[in-house]
Write a protein that holds these residues in place. Structure first.
Motif, PDB file in Angstrom:
ATOM      1  N   MET A 107     -23.407 -14.971  -0.474  1.00 30.46           N
ATOM      2  CA  MET A 107     -24.009 -13.872   0.365  1.00 30.46           C
ATOM      3  C   MET A 107     -22.994 -12.805   0.867  1.00 30.46           C
ATOM      4  SD  MET A 107     -26.962 -15.997   1.984  1.00 30.46           S
ATOM      5  CE  MET A 107     -27.354 -14.757   3.089  1.00 30.46           C
ATOM      6  N   GLY A 108     -21.997 -13.167   1.088  1.00 31.83           N
ATOM      7  CA  GLY A 108     -21.020 -12.356   1.607  1.00 31.83           C
ATOM      8  C   GLY A 108     -20.581 -11.188   0.834  1.00 31.83           C
ATOM      9  N   GLY A 109     -20.653 -11.332  -0.302  1.00 33.82           N
ATOM     10  CA  GLY A 109     -20.509 -10.083  -1.499  1.00 33.82           C
ATOM     11  C   GLY A 109     -21.398  -9.014  -1.537  1.00 33.82           C
ATOM     12  N   LEU A 110     -22.783  -9.454  -0.893  1.00 32.78           N
ATOM     13  CA  LEU A 110     -23.936  -8.449  -1.142  1.00 32.78           C
ATOM     14  C   LEU A 110     -23.723  -7.309   0.163  1.00 32.78           C
ATOM     15  CD1 LEU A 110     -26.825 -11.160  -1.240  1.00 32.78           C
ATOM     16  CD2 LEU A 110     -25.746  -9.736  -2.908  1.00 32.78           C
ATOM     17  N   ARG A 111     -23.991  -6.283  -0.279  1.00 27.76           N
ATOM     18  CA  ARG A 111     -24.283  -5.235   0.475  1.00 27.76           C
ATOM     19  C   ARG A 111     -25.466  -5.235   1.583  1.00 27.76           C
ATOM     20  NH1 ARG A 111     -22.296  -0.936  -4.182  1.00 27.76           N
ATOM     21  NH2 ARG A 111     -19.965  -1.408  -3.900  1.00 27.76           N
ATOM     22  N   VAL A 112     -25.442  -4.371   2.559  1.00 31.77           N
ATOM     23  CA  VAL A 112     -26.443  -4.391   3.561  1.00 31.77           C
ATOM     24  C   VAL A 112     -27.886  -4.619   2.983  1.00 31.77           C
ATOM     25  CG1 VAL A 112     -27.636  -3.344   5.711  1.00 31.77           C
ATOM     26  CG2 VAL A 112     -25.160  -3.127   5.159  1.00 31.77           C
ATOM     27  N   ALA A 113     -28.264  -3.931   2.082  1.00 26.79           N
ATOM     28  CA  ALA A 113     -29.635  -4.082   1.430  1.00 26.79           C
ATOM     29  C   ALA A 113     -29.854  -5.441   0.935  1.00 26.79           C
ATOM     30  CB  ALA A 113     -29.923  -3.049   0.521  1.00 26.79           C
ATOM     31  N   GLY A 114     -28.965  -5.773   0.214  1.00 30.97           N
ATOM     32  CA  GLY A 114     -28.930  -7.297  -0.471  1.00 30.97           C
ATOM     33  C   GLY A 114     -29.174  -8.263   0.605  1.00 30.97           C
ATOM     34  N   ARG A 115     -28.337  -8.327   1.625  1.00 31.06           N
ATOM     35  CA  ARG A 115     -28.350  -9.227   2.680  1.00 31.06           C
ATOM     36  C   ARG A 115     -29.922  -9.374   3.289  1.00 31.06           C
ATOM     37  NH1 ARG A 115     -22.821  -7.908   3.505  1.00 31.06           N
ATOM     38  NH2 ARG A 115     -23.397  -6.574   5.212  1.00 31.06           N
ATOM     39  N   ALA A 116     -30.462  -7.931   3.663  1.00 34.92           N
ATOM     40  CA  ALA A 116     -31.573  -7.789   4.137  1.00 34.92           C
ATOM     41  C   ALA A 116     -32.664  -8.435   3.557  1.00 34.92           C
ATOM     42  CB  ALA A 116     -31.819  -6.380   4.500  1.00 34.92           C
ATOM     43  N   ALA A 117     -32.628  -8.545   2.099  1.00 40.47           N
ATOM     44  CA  ALA A 117     -33.660  -9.274   1.111  1.00 40.47           C
ATOM     45  C   ALA A 117     -33.552 -10.457   1.336  1.00 40.47           C
ATOM     46  CB  ALA A 117     -33.419  -8.454  -0.230  1.00 40.47           C
ATOM     47  N   VAL A 118     -32.657 -11.142   1.647  1.00 40.63           N
ATOM     48  CA  VAL A 118     -32.539 -12.558   1.373  1.00 40.63           C
ATOM     49  C   VAL A 118     -33.868 -13.313   2.143  1.00 40.63           C
ATOM     50  CG1 VAL A 118     -31.329 -14.669   1.991  1.00 40.63           C
ATOM     51  CG2 VAL A 118     -29.936 -12.773   1.090  1.00 40.63           C
ATOM     52  N   ALA A 119     -34.131 -13.286   3.235  1.00 37.68           N
ATOM     53  CA  ALA A 119     -35.322 -13.717   3.875  1.00 37.68           C
ATOM     54  C   ALA A 119     -36.567 -13.558   3.112  1.00 37.68           C
ATOM     55  CB  ALA A 119     -35.382 -13.278   5.387  1.00 37.68           C
ATOM     56  N   GLY A 120     -36.756 -12.544   2.453  1.00 35.74           N
ATOM     57  CA  GLY A 120     -37.932 -12.260   1.852  1.00 35.74           C
ATOM     58  C   GLY A 120     -38.149 -13.051   0.426  1.00 35.74           C
ATOM     59  N   LEU A 121     -36.767 -13.168  -0.082  1.00 39.83           N
ATOM     60  CA  LEU A 121     -36.854 -13.848  -1.328  1.00 39.83           C
ATOM     61  C   LEU A 121     -36.870 -15.539  -1.179  1.00 39.83           C
ATOM     62  CD1 LEU A 121     -33.920 -11.928  -2.831  1.00 39.83           C
ATOM     63  CD2 LEU A 121     -36.157 -11.935  -3.775  1.00 39.83           C
ATOM     64  N   ILE A 122     -36.541 -15.968  -0.026  1.00 35.44           N
ATOM     65  CA  ILE A 122     -36.580 -17.307   0.302  1.00 35.44           C
ATOM     66  C   ILE A 122     -38.045 -17.472   0.415  1.00 35.44           C
ATOM     67  CG2 ILE A 122     -36.095 -19.076   2.032  1.00 35.44           C
ATOM     68  CD1 ILE A 122     -33.542 -18.054   2.708  1.00 35.44           C
ATOM     69  N   ALA A 123     -38.855 -16.656   1.233  1.00 33.96           N
ATOM     70  CA  ALA A 123     -40.273 -16.700   1.757  1.00 33.96           C
ATOM     71  C   ALA A 123     -41.012 -16.818   0.516  1.00 33.96           C
ATOM     72  CB  ALA A 123     -40.643 -15.679   2.667  1.00 33.96           C
ATOM     73  N   ASP A 124     -40.862 -15.934  -0.656  1.00 39.84           N
ATOM     74  CA  ASP A 124     -41.412 -15.858  -1.926  1.00 39.84           C
ATOM     75  C   ASP A 124     -40.962 -17.240  -2.971  1.00 39.84           C
ATOM     76  OD1 ASP A 124     -42.542 -13.715  -0.910  1.00 39.84           O
ATOM     77  OD2 ASP A 124     -41.234 -12.285  -1.865  1.00 39.84           O
ATOM     78  N   GLY A 125     -40.214 -18.005  -2.373  1.00 37.88           N
ATOM     79  CA  GLY A 125     -39.852 -19.001  -3.315  1.00 37.88           C
ATOM     80  C   GLY A 125     -39.160 -18.645  -4.382  1.00 37.88           C
ATOM     81  N   LEU A 126     -38.002 -17.574  -4.510  1.00 36.03           N
ATOM     82  CA  LEU A 126     -37.350 -17.154  -5.626  1.00 36.03           C
ATOM     83  C   LEU A 126     -36.064 -17.632  -5.469  1.00 36.03           C
ATOM     84  CD1 LEU A 126     -38.927 -13.356  -5.972  1.00 36.03           C
ATOM     85  CD2 LEU A 126     -39.591 -15.613  -7.135  1.00 36.03           C
ATOM     86  N   ILE A 127     -35.299 -17.938  -4.261  1.00 39.00           N
ATOM     87  CA  ILE A 127     -34.187 -18.410  -3.767  1.00 39.00           C
ATOM     88  C   ILE A 127     -34.086 -19.638  -3.222  1.00 39.00           C
ATOM     89  CG2 ILE A 127     -32.936 -16.017  -4.641  1.00 39.00           C
ATOM     90  CD1 ILE A 127     -32.214 -16.095  -1.534  1.00 39.00           C
ATOM     91  N   ASP A 128     -33.125 -20.568  -3.253  1.00 41.60           N
ATOM     92  CA  ASP A 128     -33.043 -21.732  -2.534  1.00 41.60           C
ATOM     93  C   ASP A 128     -32.735 -21.568  -1.087  1.00 41.60           C
ATOM     94  OD1 ASP A 128     -32.294 -24.248  -1.807  1.00 41.60           O
ATOM     95  OD2 ASP A 128     -31.527 -24.831  -3.444  1.00 41.60           O
ATOM     96  N   GLY A 129     -33.774 -21.853  -0.190  1.00 40.89           N
ATOM     97  CA  GLY A 129     -33.459 -21.574   1.209  1.00 40.89           C
ATOM     98  C   GLY A 129     -32.378 -22.386   1.613  1.00 40.89           C
ATOM     99  N   SER A 130     -32.169 -23.563   1.425  1.00 39.95           N
ATOM    100  CA  SER A 130     -31.137 -24.738   1.890  1.00 39.95           C
ATOM    101  C   SER A 130     -29.418 -24.053   1.360  1.00 39.95           C
ATOM    102  CB  SER A 130     -31.313 -25.841   1.221  1.00 39.95           C
ATOM    103  OG  SER A 130     -30.459 -26.796   1.575  1.00 39.95           O
ATOM    104  N   ALA A 131     -29.666 -23.559   0.162  1.00 39.45           N
ATOM    105  CA  ALA A 131     -28.178 -22.955  -0.401  1.00 39.45           C
ATOM    106  C   ALA A 131     -27.842 -21.693   0.504  1.00 39.45           C
ATOM    107  CB  ALA A 131     -28.160 -22.860  -1.989  1.00 39.45           C
ATOM    108  N   ALA A 132     -29.038 -20.809   0.705  1.00 39.65           N
ATOM    109  CA  ALA A 132     -28.714 -19.745   1.324  1.00 39.65           C
ATOM    110  C   ALA A 132     -28.403 -19.973   2.977  1.00 39.65           C
ATOM    111  CB  ALA A 132     -29.971 -18.958   1.416  1.00 39.65           C
ATOM    112  N   LEU A 133     -29.113 -21.112   3.701  1.00 44.93           N
ATOM    113  CA  LEU A 133     -28.697 -21.132   4.893  1.00 44.93           C
ATOM    114  C   LEU A 133     -27.312 -21.976   5.384  1.00 44.93           C
ATOM    115  CD1 LEU A 133     -32.384 -21.741   6.095  1.00 44.93           C
ATOM    116  CD2 LEU A 133     -31.029 -19.780   6.487  1.00 44.93           C
TER     117      LEU A 133
END
Length: 412
Positions: free
Chosen positions: A360-386
């Motif tokens: 996640m550290g390589g993402l730009r601001v817009a990308g990092r801001a999208a992470v929570a929504g992607l977790i909520a939508d079940g598209l990315i692994d919340g455990s791996a992100a957190l």
């Protein structure tokens, strides 16, 4: 017809690359891709840069012959060696694709591999793959390839159901897939099988049968791709006329899920959205080089290359390709130097498709801001992100990988 080449900046006739690109060569894996453009029959869904021999005057044109192609490829390897000069390094992976590379004599495929070894050297554990139509290999040709240094064969199975193969214009005998696998095993080659799902008229049971038949052959690696109707192909014309229905997203999603379930149950693990292997050592390292932003030199008509942030592509027609090399010029049609924005976008586009995902550290601001929504939508692994600060796709996310990419880039 083959798809058009992209636009780009003029490529120097010498093939010369910017010094900064050469300096970046040690930063990642280095491979060679060899594009053999010949096919016995043009499949209706294919928009790759391929030609049947009748389209090339039955091989009578310069560069249009299966018996002289290797000479043109070796001439491009000479050019590559001159361009890289002191920056030359051993090749870690070689991938011969097409087309149907095994329309060439096995001796010519081996001769091109020896040409790579002689000009660059091969790493001690180099992975060397050729694609093959199951009908285009024999036990003898596979043994000759293995003896000459090839380590893998990727067989175009596509389906084991005759009516599905007919829609795809695939002419191979499904029984010959098993014969080719046995021949490759006897020669000591690793085996990968390519499958396509979503063909018009293919039922879920048809796809299940193809998966079961593929698993029963005990390959080391399986690639499964959703059928895409490419503009300008015969299949696109058939869909436009209403002769066959267009692939449906929900049908392809169901077939992807079935593939993942069946392959996982058989001991395969996914490592890229469309690729599964029996273990890490059976992954296609050449393709991993593409996905991780490595460098490769693409040899052959229409072949694309990338080296240190410079991308270029060769002229498409075999005659034009051979003529440029015969004149001592690079066959490159055009090129582009990637800027930081393009490099970042490609890092996201390709890296997110891998099982290890993206930091996640390589993402730009817009990308990092999208992470929570992607977790909520079940598209990315919340455990791996957190816990690991990594973007890792769920199975649902793999189905919607393009959506994930757009949101991580802040464009969707």
């Amino acid at each position: 017809m083959p798809s058009a080449l992209p636009d780009g900046d003029p490529a120097p006739a010498s093939g010369e690359l910017p010094p900064a690109a050469l300096d970046r060569l040690p930063d990642g894996p280095f491979g060679v891709y060899l594009h053999v453009p010949f096919c016995a029959v043009r499949c209706g869904y294919c928009d790759f840069n391929t030609y049947t021999l009748p389209e090339l005057g039955d091989g009578r044109t310069v560069g249009g012959s299966t018996t002289t192609f290797a000479d043109a490829a070796l001439a491009e390897l000479d050019l590559a060696a001159r361009v890289l000069g002191d920056h030359t390094r051993p090749v870690e992976t070689v991938f011969v694709g097409g087309g149907t590379p095994t329309m060439l004599a096995a001796s010519d495929l081996v001769r091109m591999l020896h040409g790579i070894r002689g000009r660059f050297g091969l790493a001690p554990d180099a992975e060397v793959t050729t694609e093959a139509n199951p009908d285009s290999v024999t036990d003898g040709s596979l043994a000759e390839l293995a003896a000459g240094g090839f380590t893998r064969v990727s067989l175009g199975m596509q389906s084991s159901v005759p009516h599905v193969l007919a829609v795809l214009d695939r002419t191979h005998n499904p029984d010959n897939v098993a014969r080719a696998v046995r021949g490759a095993r006897a020669a000591g080659l690793q085996v990968s099988l390519d499958l396509i799902y979503g063909t018009p008229g293919e039922s879920l049971d048809d796809w299940r049968r193809s998966l079961e038949d593929a698993v029963a052959l005990e390959p080391d690696h399986v690639s499964a791709y959703a059928l895409v109707v490419e503009a300008g192909t015969r299949l696109a014309a058939q869909v436009r006329r209403g002769d066959v229905p267009a692939p449906e997203d929900d049908d392809e999603a169901a077939k992807y899920e079935l593939a993942d379930e069946a392959l996982t149950a058989a001991g395969f693990g996914w490592y890229e959205v469309s690729n599964w292997a029996r273990g890490e050592r059976f992954r296609c390292r050449h393709n991993e080089g593409y996905w991780s932003g490595g460098s490769w030199w693409g040899v052959g008509p229409g072949a694309h290359s990338h080296l240190g942030g410079v991308r270029w592509w060769n002229v498409k027609h075999p005659t034009a390709y051979a003529a440029r090399l015969a004149a001592g010029a690079s066959p490159a049609a055009a090129r582009e130097v990637l800027d930081d924005e393009q490099r970042h976008d490609e890092w996201v586009l390709l890296g997110v498709r891998l099982v290890d995902g993206l930091p996640m550290g390589g993402l730009r601001v817009a990308g990092r801001a999208a992470v929570a929504g992607l977790i909520a939508d079940g598209l990315i692994d919340g455990s791996a992100a957190l816990r690991e600060s990594r973007i890792r796709l769920t199975r649902r996310g793999r189905l919607l990988a393009d959506t994930v990419v757009r949101r991580l880039l802040g464009v969707g």
